[in-house]
Structures are given as C-alpha cells and as structure tokens.
Design a protein around this motif. Structure first.
Motif, PDB file in Angstrom:
ATOM      1  N   GLY A 346      19.897  34.099  29.035  1.00 34.37           N
ATOM      2  CA  GLY A 346      20.683  33.660  27.888  1.00 34.37           C
ATOM      3  C   GLY A 346      22.177  33.778  28.061  1.00 34.37           C
ATOM      4  O   GLY A 346      22.933  33.282  27.228  1.00 34.37           O
ATOM      5  N   THR A 347      22.634  34.424  29.124  1.00 31.50           N
ATOM      6  CA  THR A 347      24.066  34.520  29.428  1.00 31.50           C
ATOM      7  C   THR A 347      24.452  33.354  30.337  1.00 31.50           C
ATOM      8  O   THR A 347      23.701  32.997  31.243  1.00 31.50           O
ATOM      9  N   ILE A 348      25.619  32.769  30.111  1.00 27.69           N
ATOM     10  CA  ILE A 348      26.010  31.577  30.865  1.00 27.69           C
ATOM     11  C   ILE A 348      26.653  31.933  32.198  1.00 27.69           C
ATOM     12  O   ILE A 348      26.183  31.511  33.255  1.00 27.69           O
ATOM     13  N   VAL A 349      27.751  32.696  32.182  1.00 35.30           N
ATOM     14  CA  VAL A 349      28.476  32.993  33.420  1.00 35.30           C
ATOM     15  C   VAL A 349      28.289  34.459  33.803  1.00 35.30           C
ATOM     16  O   VAL A 349      28.057  35.321  32.961  1.00 35.30           O
ATOM     17  N   THR A 350      28.400  34.722  35.096  1.00 34.81           N
ATOM     18  CA  THR A 350      28.157  36.057  35.631  1.00 34.81           C
ATOM     19  C   THR A 350      29.374  36.958  35.437  1.00 34.81           C
ATOM     20  O   THR A 350      30.512  36.541  35.681  1.00 34.81           O
ATOM     21  N   ALA A 351      29.117  38.184  35.013  1.00 37.93           N
ATOM     22  CA  ALA A 351      30.168  39.191  34.857  1.00 37.93           C
ATOM     23  C   ALA A 351      30.022  40.226  35.963  1.00 37.93           C
ATOM     24  O   ALA A 351      28.968  40.854  36.096  1.00 37.93           O
ATOM     25  N   LEU A 352      31.070  40.384  36.764  1.00 36.08           N
ATOM     26  CA  LEU A 352      31.078  41.354  37.857  1.00 36.08           C
ATOM     27  C   LEU A 352      31.990  42.527  37.519  1.00 36.08           C
ATOM     28  O   LEU A 352      32.924  42.396  36.723  1.00 36.08           O
ATOM     29  N   GLN A 353      31.732  43.652  38.156  1.00 35.34           N
ATOM     30  CA  GLN A 353      32.647  44.776  38.036  1.00 35.34           C
ATOM     31  C   GLN A 353      34.037  44.353  38.530  1.00 35.34           C
ATOM     32  O   GLN A 353      34.165  43.487  39.401  1.00 35.34           O
ATOM     33  N   ASP A 354      35.051  44.967  37.963  1.00 35.49           N
ATOM     34  CA  ASP A 354      36.440  44.547  38.176  1.00 35.49           C
ATOM     35  C   ASP A 354      36.798  44.389  39.653  1.00 35.49           C
ATOM     36  O   ASP A 354      37.329  43.359  40.070  1.00 35.49           O
ATOM     37  N   THR A 355      36.533  45.416  40.440  1.00 41.67           N
ATOM     38  CA  THR A 355      36.896  45.394  41.861  1.00 41.67           C
ATOM     39  C   THR A 355      36.169  44.282  42.599  1.00 41.67           C
ATOM     40  O   THR A 355      36.754  43.580  43.439  1.00 41.67           O
ATOM     41  N   ALA A 356      34.889  44.093  42.290  1.00 39.54           N
ATOM     42  CA  ALA A 356      34.095  43.050  42.942  1.00 39.54           C
ATOM     43  C   ALA A 356      34.611  41.664  42.578  1.00 39.54           C
ATOM     44  O   ALA A 356      34.726  40.769  43.434  1.00 39.54           O
ATOM     45  N   TYR A 357      34.946  41.474  41.307  1.00 42.95           N
ATOM     46  CA  TYR A 357      35.430  40.162  40.886  1.00 42.95           C
ATOM     47  C   TYR A 357      36.779  39.840  41.523  1.00 42.95           C
ATOM     48  O   TYR A 357      37.029  38.701  41.947  1.00 42.95           O
ATOM     49  N   ALA A 358      37.654  40.828  41.601  1.00 45.69           N
ATOM     50  CA  ALA A 358      38.971  40.600  42.208  1.00 45.69           C
ATOM     51  C   ALA A 358      38.829  40.146  43.658  1.00 45.69           C
ATOM     52  O   ALA A 358      39.543  39.235  44.114  1.00 45.69           O
ATOM     53  N   ALA A 359      37.899  40.751  44.390  1.00 47.70           N
ATOM     54  CA  ALA A 359      37.685  40.373  45.790  1.00 47.70           C
ATOM     55  C   ALA A 359      37.089  38.973  45.892  1.00 47.70           C
ATOM     56  O   ALA A 359      37.506  38.172  46.743  1.00 47.70           O
ATOM     57  N   LEU A 360      36.121  38.655  45.037  1.00 46.91           N
ATOM     58  CA  LEU A 360      35.523  37.324  45.041  1.00 46.91           C
ATOM     59  C   LEU A 360      36.557  36.253  44.681  1.00 46.91           C
ATOM     60  O   LEU A 360      36.658  35.215  45.346  1.00 46.91           O
ATOM     61  N   ARG A 361      37.329  36.512  43.662  1.00 43.71           N
ATOM     62  CA  ARG A 361      38.328  35.543  43.222  1.00 43.71           C
ATOM     63  C   ARG A 361      39.346  35.258  44.325  1.00 43.71           C
ATOM     64  O   ARG A 361      39.690  34.087  44.584  1.00 43.71           O
ATOM     65  N   ALA A 362      39.829  36.292  44.971  1.00 41.89           N
ATOM     66  CA  ALA A 362      40.834  36.105  46.027  1.00 41.89           C
ATOM     67  C   ALA A 362      40.278  35.277  47.175  1.00 41.89           C
ATOM     68  O   ALA A 362      40.944  34.361  47.684  1.00 41.89           O
ATOM     69  N   ALA A 363      39.053  35.581  47.589  1.00 43.41           N
ATOM     70  CA  ALA A 363      38.454  34.859  48.713  1.00 43.41           C
ATOM     71  C   ALA A 363      38.156  33.407  48.342  1.00 43.41           C
ATOM     72  O   ALA A 363      38.363  32.487  49.145  1.00 43.41           O
ATOM     73  N   PHE A 364      37.677  33.186  47.140  1.00 42.20           N
ATOM     74  CA  PHE A 364      37.343  31.835  46.709  1.00 42.20           C
ATOM     75  C   PHE A 364      38.604  30.987  46.558  1.00 42.20           C
ATOM     76  O   PHE A 364      38.649  29.832  46.985  1.00 42.20           O
ATOM     77  N   ARG A 365      39.646  31.566  45.959  1.00 39.29           N
ATOM     78  CA  ARG A 365      40.907  30.825  45.814  1.00 39.29           C
ATOM     79  C   ARG A 365      41.492  30.463  47.173  1.00 39.29           C
ATOM     80  O   ARG A 365      42.043  29.368  47.361  1.00 39.29           O
ATOM     81  N   SER A 366      41.392  31.370  48.133  1.00 39.10           N
ATOM     82  CA  SER A 366      41.904  31.098  49.479  1.00 39.10           C
ATOM     83  C   SER A 366      41.158  29.925  50.113  1.00 39.10           C
ATOM     84  O   SER A 366      41.763  29.039  50.724  1.00 39.10           O
ATOM     85  N   ALA A 367      39.838  29.906  49.947  1.00 40.19           N
ATOM     86  CA  ALA A 367      39.023  28.840  50.528  1.00 40.19           C
ATOM     87  C   ALA A 367      39.233  27.501  49.829  1.00 40.19           C
ATOM     88  O   ALA A 367      39.002  26.440  50.416  1.00 40.19           O
ATOM     89  N   MET A 368      39.677  27.525  48.573  1.00 41.17           N
ATOM     90  CA  MET A 368      39.861  26.307  47.787  1.00 41.17           C
ATOM     91  C   MET A 368      41.343  25.958  47.628  1.00 41.17           C
ATOM     92  O   MET A 368      41.721  25.202  46.727  1.00 41.17           O
ATOM     93  N   ALA A 369      42.189  26.466  48.506  1.00 37.13           N
ATOM     94  CA  ALA A 369      43.638  26.321  48.349  1.00 37.13           C
ATOM     95  C   ALA A 369      44.111  24.877  48.394  1.00 37.13           C
ATOM     96  O   ALA A 369      45.183  24.550  47.872  1.00 37.13           O
ATOM     97  N   GLU A 370      43.344  23.973  48.992  1.00 33.84           N
ATOM     98  CA  GLU A 370      43.784  22.580  49.097  1.00 33.84           C
ATOM     99  C   GLU A 370      43.646  21.811  47.790  1.00 33.84           C
ATOM    100  O   GLU A 370      44.184  20.707  47.651  1.00 33.84           O
ATOM    101  N   TYR A 371      42.947  22.379  46.814  1.00 37.06           N
ATOM    102  CA  TYR A 371      42.721  21.659  45.562  1.00 37.06           C
ATOM    103  C   TYR A 371      43.671  22.163  44.476  1.00 37.06           C
ATOM    104  O   TYR A 371      43.923  23.371  44.371  1.00 37.06           O
ATOM    105  N   PRO A 372      44.201  21.260  43.660  1.00 33.17           N
ATOM    106  CA  PRO A 372      45.163  21.678  42.626  1.00 33.17           C
ATOM    107  C   PRO A 372      44.497  22.547  41.564  1.00 33.17           C
ATOM    108  O   PRO A 372      43.394  22.233  41.097  1.00 33.17           O
ATOM    109  N   PRO A 373      45.133  23.646  41.169  1.00 37.68           N
ATOM    110  CA  PRO A 373      44.564  24.503  40.130  1.00 37.68           C
ATOM    111  C   PRO A 373      44.673  23.844  38.751  1.00 37.68           C
ATOM    112  O   PRO A 373      45.488  22.957  38.532  1.00 37.68           O
TER     113      PRO A 373
END
Length: 461
Positions: A346-373
């Motif tokens: 019943g939950t839509i999006v995944t909630a991660l612990q703060d440290t884990a989410y920060a690491a995922l976000r940084a890596a994903f943004r780096s891999a998607m850097a060619e696309y406009p935010p």
C-alpha cells in the motif's frame, strides 16, 4: 458457481492473468545500465501471462487501469498522493522502529492498521462473495488483516458510491454473523481490529485509517470465491455498514497481513500460508495475486529471512544489507540498516534510512548527469525532464538482503515515478524503512510464512 464467477471476472475486465513460466533470475550480474524508452514510464497495453496449473491465481490490476472499477481519469494529483504516502510511511516507520518504541512509546501516535492511508493503496483484485457469488473488487493490502466490504442496508450517507452493487447479505444462503460470545470474536477483539458486541449480540468491528477514513460494521462469515475455481467456505470478513472519509469506488479491502483474521491464515489448510503477488509495470498492464506455493519454490527465486518481532507480529519485515548502482556496491555501513525494512503493497515509494538514501541519490544523480534536472515532486527530490528524449539510459539499481539475496529493480518501471527516483528518506537512520510498490513492479514477491522467508523472482509479470 466457479463458472459463474469466471464469467463475472471476464465481464468486469477483458484481461485474464496467471503466472508466467519463464525461468528468470532475480538479478543480472555485470549489467551496469539499461536503455529504456521514455514511453515505458507511461501506461501501456494490457499484458497476458500463462496459467499455472497448481495455484489459485487472480488478476491484479492498478486501481485506475482499464481492468479496475475506477474511472479512467485519476483526479488525485501525484503531489497529493505522495503527501498521503509520506504520512502512511512515517506512521509505519515510527510504529515499527525499535528505537522509537523503546525511547518514548507514548509519544508515537499511529492509526490501528499499520498506519494505513486507504487512498494510497493502488492495486485491486476481484473475488466472489456469498452464495450465489457476486463480484467484489477489493484493494490489495499486505498491511491489513481483516477483509471488509460495504454491505446493505446502507444509505448514501453511511456508504460511499461504488461501481458494483453493494453486497446484500440477505441474498446469500451461506451468510452468517459471528456471535459476540464466540472465540472468533474474542480473538478479533484482542487484536487491532476488534470492537466488541453490538446491541443485538453480534460481533462488531471498526478500522481507522491514517487518512481519517474508517469503517464500522458486523463481523461475518460467508463463502469466498477466488479465481475461477477455489471457494473458501465460512470466510470471516467485515460487513461494513458505516464508512466515513476519503474512500472511492472500490468495494473494500482484501487483508493479506500476518494475523489470524487475514486471508492468508484463513486458507492455511489449502494453501499453507504461502502467497505471492506480482505488481504490473504500468496501469494498463496486469499482474497477479496467487495463493499457495509454486511447484518448485526455488526455481528462479532468491530468498531472505522474514523477521518477526514479538510486539509487532503483523509486519512483513526483512533486513536490507546493501544497495548497488550501475553494478557498484555503495559504501553504506551495515549498521545503517539495523532497523530493517517493511514490505508494504500500500506504500507507493520506498523510504530508506538517511545515510543509505544519501548514498543512493548521489550515485544515481552521477549516472544520470547527462539529463536535465526537474523540480522536486513532493518528497521526491531527484527528478528529470525527459522532454524530447525517445530513450533514456538508466543505471541498474539492485537491493541485497540478508543471506545474499540480490534483486535488480525493473529499470523501465521500478525506479522512476513520473521522471523522479522513487525513493526518499525516513529522516534518520534510527527508523525502519519501507519498500514501496513502485520498486516491487514486475517482481513476484513470495511470502512463505511457515518457512519464515520472502522470495523474489524478477520479470514475472
């Protein structure tokens, strides 16, 4: 009765679903990115799968898709959905997290049903109720135990509008109310769904949701028809006579939780307290809900232990141990995941612990850097503008659980929601996380309660 129910299913939805036989593994080693068309983030045509001969399966669809009873247009904005989803997630994480309970349990105010906000649940199945059976389209909820439907007598102020006719107990030859002096009522009252006796000595129930919605009625039993051939005699459910709050055109809830009132335990004799579901990739596709174990539960699945806490026995909790992006394991200390994760349909999006989410976000943004935010959407802060793109190269994202079970999320439907990374943070490492339904898309999630394990099979629907 079975042929009647099957006909009703086909009339309500022109698509029929069963379980695919393809031998697929939960993860693809060595793959770092996947090229997907931008249109894959949108609705697509209905999908078809082949039947499995030994399990009871039912079509599962998005509540606003062509196989659901909702109007074609979803009037609730994504921002509003995500805000309600955030409230649901926070109530789950604060209730389940051990540190929060131990430090100040009195300060944690949560609704009775796993923090459920009724209107964030997204997937429906159609069952038959009563004799002769009539179709009822119910929201799938692994966070609820008691199944309930709206019942006559119920006027327009007490019941909300629904597409199918209200269930009429007086027209079912097998309908019964549960006496308030019965063991079944005492068991219900001892749990989170109980209410007590009515003035007519019938067992009553009341469920309150985090959205402010609630349902009240009589605890009852009747025949429940699943799929096209399986009938559960004397199935216990709530016959709702008074519903308040933001409900919609579905007929009620199908409870798949871990407590005795759930469908899972009421069918333990036939299906062994084992069930699975596969959430479809888009609103126009079809997945499945299946009761019973596959012929070979090890074929194509990876497994991780199902955790059980004595004071929180209702949560489907497991232990995340690592996250990979583009084939590279992120540098996240194991201790960050110590509070575990709850699987919740019943939950839509995944909630991660703060440290884990920060690491995922940084890596994903780096891999998607060619696309406009693009600007954030509610709590989703990693969004992209794909205007003018036909294809997008998305990095692979894999979740690793205790025991080494690694699951690669579906790149075309299980990572991005309306152009945004479908993850956010619990606002601290001290909270339990929640795995939402976007990340579960196309993956068969197998709940083996006697074996105390959860399995994953990718590419299943």
């Amino acid at each position: 009765m079975a042929s009647l129910i099957r006909s009703l299913f086909l009339l309500l939805c022109s698509c029929y679903v069963v379980i695919a036989h393809a031998d697929v593994v939960a993860g693809h080693k060595g793959r770092t990115s996947v090229v997907v068309p931008v249109t894959s983030f949108q609705s697509s045509e209905e999908s078809w799968t082949a039947p499995h001969p030994t399990r009871v399966s039912m079509p599962l669809a998005h509540r606003h898709g062509p196989c659901a009873p909702m109007p074609a247009k979803d009037e609730m904005s994504l921002v509003k959905k995500l805000r309600r989803d955030r409230a649901r997630t926070m109530s789950i994480t604060r209730r389940v997290s051990r540190s929060t309970r131990l430090q100040n349990s009195d300060a944690v105010i949560v609704p009775t049903q796993l923090g459920s906000s009724y209107d964030t649940q997204q997937y429906v199945v159609t069952v038959g109720l009563g004799t002769l059976a009539v179709p009822q389209t119910l929201l799938l909820d692994t966070g609820s135990d008691l199944t309930w439907v709206q019942c006559k007598p119920c006027n327009s102020t007490a019941c909300y509008p629904q597409r199918l006719p209200l269930f009429n107990p007086s027209r079912s030859s097998t309908y019964k109310t549960i006496p308030c002096d019965s063991q079944e009522c005492r068991t219900l009252a001892a749990g989170i769904d109980g209410d007590g006796c009515t003035s007519t000595w019938e067992c009553a129930f009341q469920i309150d949701y985090g959205s402010g919605a609630n349902t009240t009625g009589v605890y009852s039993s009747d025949a429940l028809t699943l799929g096209s051939r399986a009938v559960v005699e004397s199935f216990h459910f709530g016959c709702g006579h008074d519903q308040e709050g933001p409900f919609d055109m579905t007929d009620g809830i199908l409870g798949l939780g871990r407590l005795p009132e759930s469908l899972v335990w009421q069918t333990v004799g036939k299906h062994g307290a084992v069930f699975s579901h596969c959430l479809p990739p888009t609103g126009g596709d079809t997945g499945f809900l299946a009761l019973g174990a596959p012929e070979n539960t090890t074929s194509g699945f990876v497994f991780t232990p199902l955790l059980t806490m004595d004071d929180q026995p209702w949560a489907y909790q497991l232990m995340l141990t690592g996250i990979s992006v583009g084939g590279e394991q992120l540098d996240i200390p194991t201790a960050v995941f110590r509070e575990g994760m709850v699987m919740d349909s019943g939950t839509i999006v995944t909630a991660l612990q703060d440290t884990a989410y920060a690491a995922l976000r940084a890596a994903f943004r780096s891999a998607m850097a060619e696309y406009p935010p693009a600007p954030p959407t509610a709590q989703l802060d990693t969004c992209y503008d794909f205007t003018g793109y036909e294809n997008v190269t998305v990095p692979t994202v894999s979740l690793t659980f205790r025991g080494g079970a690694t699951v690669e999320l579906d790149a075309s439907s299980g990572l991005l929601l309306d152009g945004c990374l479908a993850f956010w943070t619990t606002d601290g490492d001290e909270y339990t996380g929640v795995i939402g339904n976007v990340n579960q898309r196309t993956i068969e999630v197998l709940y083996d309660l006697p074996g105390a394990r959860i399995g994953f099979r990718t590419g299943a629907c």
